[in-house]
Scaffold this motif. Structure first.
Motif, PDB file in Angstrom:
ATOM      1  N   VAL A 153       0.856  -1.187   0.000  1.00 12.15           N
ATOM      2  CA  VAL A 153       0.000   0.000   0.000  1.00 12.15           C
ATOM      3  C   VAL A 153       0.889   1.233   0.000  1.00 12.15           C
ATOM      4  N   CYS A 154       0.319   2.332  -0.439  1.00  9.87           N
ATOM      5  CA  CYS A 154       1.048   3.603  -0.489  1.00  9.87           C
ATOM      6  C   CYS A 154       0.346   4.623   0.404  1.00  9.87           C
ATOM      7  N   GLU A 155       1.131   5.442   1.061  1.00 15.01           N
ATOM      8  CA  GLU A 155       0.598   6.573   1.836  1.00 15.01           C
ATOM      9  C   GLU A 155      -0.551   6.156   2.748  1.00 15.01           C
ATOM     10  N   ALA A 156      -0.292   5.125   3.551  1.00 15.79           N
ATOM     11  CA  ALA A 156      -1.315   4.613   4.460  1.00 15.79           C
ATOM     12  C   ALA A 156      -0.942   4.923   5.902  1.00 15.79           C
ATOM     13  N   SER A 157      -1.949   5.061   6.745  1.00 16.14           N
ATOM     14  CA  SER A 157      -1.728   5.295   8.164  1.00 16.14           C
ATOM     15  C   SER A 157      -1.323   3.996   8.861  1.00 16.14           C
ATOM     16  N   GLU A 158      -0.805   4.131  10.078  1.00 16.87           N
ATOM     17  CA  GLU A 158      -0.440   2.939  10.853  1.00 16.87           C
ATOM     18  C   GLU A 158      -1.635   1.997  10.997  1.00 16.87           C
ATOM     19  N   ARG A 159      -2.802   2.553  11.329  1.00 17.13           N
ATOM     20  CA  ARG A 159      -3.980   1.718  11.541  1.00 17.13           C
ATOM     21  C   ARG A 159      -4.370   0.968  10.273  1.00 17.13           C
ATOM     22  N   THR A 160      -4.339   1.653   9.144  1.00 15.81           N
ATOM     23  CA  THR A 160      -4.696   1.001   7.877  1.00 15.81           C
ATOM     24  C   THR A 160      -3.694  -0.089   7.532  1.00 15.81           C
ATOM     25  N   ILE A 161      -2.426   0.168   7.770  1.00 14.60           N
ATOM     26  CA  ILE A 161      -1.390  -0.833   7.491  1.00 14.60           C
ATOM     27  C   ILE A 161      -1.641  -2.095   8.314  1.00 14.60           C
ATOM     28  N   ARG A 162      -1.952  -1.925   9.580  1.00 11.99           N
ATOM     29  CA  ARG A 162      -2.196  -3.086  10.439  1.00 11.99           C
ATOM     30  C   ARG A 162      -3.435  -3.858   9.986  1.00 11.99           C
ATOM     31  N   ALA A 164      -4.703  -3.947   6.941  1.00 11.58           N
ATOM     32  CA  ALA A 164      -4.400  -4.586   5.658  1.00 11.58           C
ATOM     33  C   ALA A 164      -3.546  -5.829   5.856  1.00 11.58           C
ATOM     34  N   HIS A 165      -2.527  -5.700   6.677  1.00 11.94           N
ATOM     35  CA  HIS A 165      -1.577  -6.792   6.891  1.00 11.94           C
ATOM     36  C   HIS A 165      -2.249  -7.999   7.544  1.00 11.94           C
ATOM     37  N   ALA A 166      -3.308  -7.748   8.311  1.00 11.23           N
ATOM     38  CA  ALA A 166      -4.028  -8.848   8.956  1.00 11.23           C
ATOM     39  C   ALA A 166      -4.812  -9.681   7.956  1.00 11.23           C
ATOM     40  N   VAL A 167      -5.139  -9.119   6.812  1.00 13.05           N
ATOM     41  CA  VAL A 167      -5.879  -9.846   5.774  1.00 13.05           C
ATOM     42  C   VAL A 167      -4.926 -10.657   4.899  1.00 13.05           C
ATOM     43  N   HIS A 168      -3.851 -10.006   4.462  1.00 14.45           N
ATOM     44  CA  HIS A 168      -2.816 -10.665   3.663  1.00 14.45           C
ATOM     45  C   HIS A 168      -1.503  -9.935   3.920  1.00 14.45           C
ATOM     46  N   PRO A 169      -0.413 -10.658   4.157  1.00 14.97           N
ATOM     47  CA  PRO A 169       0.847  -9.985   4.489  1.00 14.97           C
ATOM     48  C   PRO A 169       1.274  -8.983   3.421  1.00 14.97           C
ATOM     49  N   LEU A 170       1.569  -7.787   3.861  1.00 13.89           N
ATOM     50  CA  LEU A 170       2.108  -6.768   2.976  1.00 13.89           C
ATOM     51  C   LEU A 170       3.607  -6.961   2.848  1.00 13.89           C
ATOM     52  N   THR A 171       4.094  -6.820   1.643  1.00 12.53           N
ATOM     53  CA  THR A 171       5.539  -6.870   1.419  1.00 12.53           C
ATOM     54  C   THR A 171       6.166  -5.501   1.605  1.00 12.53           C
ATOM     55  N   ALA A 172       5.453  -4.443   1.199  1.00  5.70           N
ATOM     56  CA  ALA A 172       6.044  -3.103   1.246  1.00  5.70           C
ATOM     57  C   ALA A 172       4.980  -2.040   1.440  1.00  5.70           C
ATOM     58  N   VAL A 173       5.400  -0.966   2.062  1.00  8.58           N
ATOM     59  CA  VAL A 173       4.625   0.272   2.102  1.00  8.58           C
ATOM     60  C   VAL A 173       5.474   1.334   1.421  1.00  8.58           C
ATOM     61  N   GLN A 174       4.890   1.983   0.433  1.00 10.47           N
ATOM     62  CA  GLN A 174       5.594   3.063  -0.247  1.00 10.47           C
ATOM     63  C   GLN A 174       5.055   4.394   0.266  1.00 10.47           C
ATOM     64  N   THR A 175       5.974   5.247   0.672  1.00 10.28           N
ATOM     65  CA  THR A 175       5.589   6.556   1.165  1.00 10.28           C
ATOM     66  C   THR A 175       6.724   7.533   0.923  1.00 10.28           C
ATOM     67  N   GLU A 176       6.394   8.803   0.948  1.00  9.02           N
ATOM     68  CA  GLU A 176       7.433   9.812   0.789  1.00  9.02           C
ATOM     69  C   GLU A 176       8.308   9.817   2.036  1.00  9.02           C
ATOM     70  N   TYR A 177       9.615   9.732   1.828  1.00  7.04           N
ATOM     71  CA  TYR A 177      10.547   9.713   2.956  1.00  7.04           C
ATOM     72  C   TYR A 177      11.889  10.257   2.488  1.00  7.04           C
ATOM     73  N   SER A 178      12.358  11.269   3.186  1.00  6.68           N
ATOM     74  CA  SER A 178      13.619  11.914   2.828  1.00  6.68           C
ATOM     75  C   SER A 178      14.010  12.849   3.949  1.00  6.68           C
ATOM     76  N   LEU A 179      15.121  13.530   3.772  1.00  2.08           N
ATOM     77  CA  LEU A 179      15.495  14.578   4.719  1.00  2.08           C
ATOM     78  C   LEU A 179      14.469  15.706   4.721  1.00  2.08           C
ATOM     79  N   PHE A 180      13.662  15.795   3.704  1.00  2.00           N
ATOM     80  CA  PHE A 180      12.611  16.810   3.609  1.00  2.00           C
ATOM     81  C   PHE A 180      11.277  16.320   4.166  1.00  2.00           C
TER      82      PHE A 180
END
Length: 327
Positions: A153-162, A164-180
């Motif tokens: 999933v992309c740009e998901a909150s902690e609650r949504t990630i949890r 989602a992962h309970a239904v089927h294991p997520l391999t990755a979460v894509q989100t904006e992450y940098s020094l900015f």
């Protein structure tokens, strides 16, 4: 090129991938010949993770990857995305996480990509009108059928990630992450990924190019470059953020690397897989060289002093798009 396990579900990719969006959309003029040469060079340098989405164009970016990977599909892990509804004619309709649309979109992406499977299939944005359990249930069916190898999933909150992962294991979460953009360090997302064994894929690891040090004025952008609408590139925000970039450039100069390489090395140091986007070989080569940069404890402390959490001014997107984040 070093490789890294992306989560605990068996997908291993190069620590630095390639974001292909700008080759087809959003960042000014495009050049298919140079874009294809850039993808070719990325494969030569050991980059395996190629990131696209059906909404980039729409469709054009997936079709570009099909050309680039013709006859050598097995050399790349292809990641694409769904969840932004697009008609077959290319009209964007809004968010749609209904399983029947996800399935239809995947079949279309497979045709455009010229392949029988996608290595990593993301929900691009969370549809608030559809329970995440329903969407992930649909994605899980595609995994069972072999059309998708891994999901995220992309740009998901902690609650949504949890959830989602309970239904089927997520391999990755894509989100904006940098020094900015370091929001996931504060909102529980990064901690949840580590706890659940989900990989972090960092898009815009160069702050949409700001951290390259090459942007000194909003006038540096082409008229059709969407960054002209980005709050971080406007008015007083631009001036404040340029000060951060200058400090990063100073540290990079002392270390004998470019600002881009320092910024990318920092993201990799955090355990993420970075997918800097570029449409030119010379920038690709500069970015890939960042995988050879080792940051000492002193380097990290110096970076933290000039680019701590909250150092950057302005929202990540214009107001009309901010509501699609952290679903």
């Amino acid at each position: 090129m070093e490789h890294r396990a992306l989560g605990d579900q068996g997908l291993t990719v190069s620590v630095q991938g390639l974001g292909c969006m700008g080759m087809s959309a959003f960042y000014g003029a495009t050049d298919e010949t140079e874009s294809l040469a850039t993808i070719d060079r990325a494969l030569e340098l050991g980059v395996t993770l190629l990131d696209t989405a059906e909404s980039y164009g729409p469709f054009v970016n997936e079709q570009l990857l099909a050309k680039a990977l013709a006859g050598r599909r097995d050399r790349a892990a292809v990641a694409t995305k769904t969840g932004v509804e697009i008609t077959d004619e290319g009209r964007v309709m809004g968010l749609n996480g209904r399983p029947e649309y996800v399935r239809r979109a995947l079949e279309r992406s497979l045709r455009h990509l010229g392949t029988d499977h996608v290595d990593l299939y993301y929900l691009h944005r969370i549809d608030p009108g559809v329970p995440i359990e329903e969407t992930v249930g649909g994605l899980a069916e595609l995994v069972a059928e072999g059309k998708v190898r891994h999901i995220g999933v992309c740009e998901a909150s902690e609650r949504t990630i949890r959830r989602a992962h309970a239904v089927h294991p997520l391999t990755a979460v894509q989100t904006e992450y940098s020094l900015f953009e370091r929001g996931i360090e504060q909102d529980g997302v990064r901690d949840a990924l580590r706890e659940l064994g989900i990989g972090l894929v960092a898009y815009s690891p160069l702050g949409r190019g700001f951290l390259s040090g090459a942007i000194t004025s909003p006038d540096d952008f082409a008229e059709d470059d969407w960054r002209r609408t980005d709050p971080r590139f406007q008015g007083e925000n631009f001036d404040r953020n340029l000060h951060v970039v200058r400090e990063v450039r100073r540290i990079a100069s002392d270390k004998g690397v470019t600002p881009s390489q320092l910024a990318l090395a920092w993201v990799l140091h955090q355990g993420a897989v970075a997918i800097p986007g570029t449409k030119r070989r010379r920038y690709l080569e500069e970015n890939v060289a960042a995988t050879e940069v080792t940051l000492t404890a002193e380097d990290i402390a110096a970076i933290e002093a000039v680019a701590p959490q909250g150092a950057v001014s302005g929202d990540r997107y214009p107001p009309e798009y901010m509501g699609t984040l952290n679903g």
